[in-house]
Write a protein that holds these residues in place. Structure first.
Motif, PDB file in Angstrom:
ATOM      1  N   ARG A  85       0.826  -1.201   0.000  1.00 54.86           N
ATOM      2  CA  ARG A  85       0.000   0.000   0.000  1.00 54.86           C
ATOM      3  C   ARG A  85       0.867   1.261   0.000  1.00 54.86           C
ATOM      4  N   ASP A 107       2.062   1.796  -3.458  1.00 58.64           N
ATOM      5  CA  ASP A 107       0.959   2.285  -4.282  1.00 58.64           C
ATOM      6  C   ASP A 107       0.780   3.797  -4.116  1.00 58.64           C
ATOM      7  N   VAL A 108       0.764   4.260  -2.862  1.00 61.78           N
ATOM      8  CA  VAL A 108       0.554   5.674  -2.580  1.00 61.78           C
ATOM      9  C   VAL A 108       1.702   6.515  -3.123  1.00 61.78           C
ATOM     10  N   ARG A 167      -6.978  -5.999  -3.736  1.00 59.62           N
ATOM     11  CA  ARG A 167      -7.373  -4.836  -4.532  1.00 59.62           C
ATOM     12  C   ARG A 167      -7.138  -5.112  -6.010  1.00 59.62           C
ATOM     13  N   SER A 195      -4.827  -1.017  -6.779  1.00 61.64           N
ATOM     14  CA  SER A 195      -3.394  -1.130  -6.519  1.00 61.64           C
ATOM     15  C   SER A 195      -2.671  -1.032  -7.857  1.00 61.64           C
ATOM     16  N   ARG A 198      -6.482   6.743  -3.987  1.00 63.39           N
ATOM     17  CA  ARG A 198      -7.638   6.669  -3.086  1.00 63.39           C
ATOM     18  C   ARG A 198      -7.733   5.343  -2.342  1.00 63.39           C
ATOM     19  N   GLY A 199      -7.113   4.294  -2.895  1.00 64.58           N
ATOM     20  CA  GLY A 199      -7.205   2.981  -2.272  1.00 64.58           C
ATOM     21  C   GLY A 199      -8.213   2.064  -2.919  1.00 64.58           C
TER      22      GLY A 199
END
Length: 233
Positions: A27, A30-31, A151, A125, A121-122
């Protein structure tokens, strides 16, 4: 079903004791990557937006409800690549509705750039099974639905092994293998292979259609050209 994987992929897995740490790292990547890419690609996003506006009019952004992690729905964002709202085009004919600009956007994968916002935004991915329309929800077998245990991704194992040229059973086999064996190293390898696939423009269209076949269930592998708003875009 057996799937053909690149050397070294078959034995990759994330140990259960490390799963939470690996998920947090995934995560974080990803961000960091999506935020950086949105900033770096801002001029490209602006140019493509103007090109779509001038070439096809509004809306510039294609929005569609897709199935996300654990079956939750979200709105995917892409640059529009098809003409619509014009009597010259058959509503079910992607071949006619896909514009020259749209073909180029798909071939270069530039139509996918707005989906970086979904990653930030989540909703998605960088790597994972591709998100499909909500109209497919009731067509999955229970085993196939397990692709939603993670995801959905901008790219995935199926995308680097044939993309839209794969049959649906093959796609799901790759998706489920990813869900069962994912690791940060596997993600890195998929991203590297994605760059090559994009440069080579591999698997953009399914045989016999300008885009992809619509999913009608894997029984018998029945496939028809995807209709506007329902196909995998």
């Amino acid at each position: 079903m057996q799937v053909r994987l690149s050397p070294g992929v078959e034995d990759l897995h994330t140990p259960t004791s490390q799963a939470s740490v690996a998920a947090a790292l995934k995560r974080g990547v990803d961000v960091a990557v999506s935020a950086t890419a949105l900033l770096v690609a801002a001029p490209i996003l602006a140019v493509v937006a103007v090109a779509v506006l001038l070439g096809m009019g509004r809306p510039i952004i294609f929005r569609q409800q897709r199935i996300g992690r654990y079956g939750r729905e979200f709105t995917i964002l892409k640059f529009r690549s098809m003409a619509g709202g014009d009597d010259r085009f058959s509503p079910g004919d992607d071949q006619a509705r896909l514009t020259p600009l749209g073909r180029w956007l798909r071939a270069t994968s530039l139509d996918e750039l707005p989906s970086l916002w979904n990653i930030l935004r989540g909703d998605m991915s960088l790597v994972g099974p591709r998100p499909f329309p909500t109209s497919y929800r009731d067509l999955y077998t229970p085993d196939e639905f397990r692709r939603h245990d993670v995801r959905p991704g901008l790219t995935g194992l199926a995308q680097v092994n044939g993309r839209n040229k794969l049959g649906w059973a093959e796609r799901f086999a790759y998706d489920l293998h990813y869900v069962q064996r994912w690791s940060l190293l596997l993600d890195a390898r998929i991203l590297a292979r994605t760059a090559v696939a994009v440069l080579r423009r591999q698997g953009i269209s399914a045989p016999g259609t300008a885009t992809a076949h619509e999913f009608r269930g894997t029984a018998g592998e029945r496939q028809v050209p995807a209709t506007a708003g329902r196909g995998s875009r």
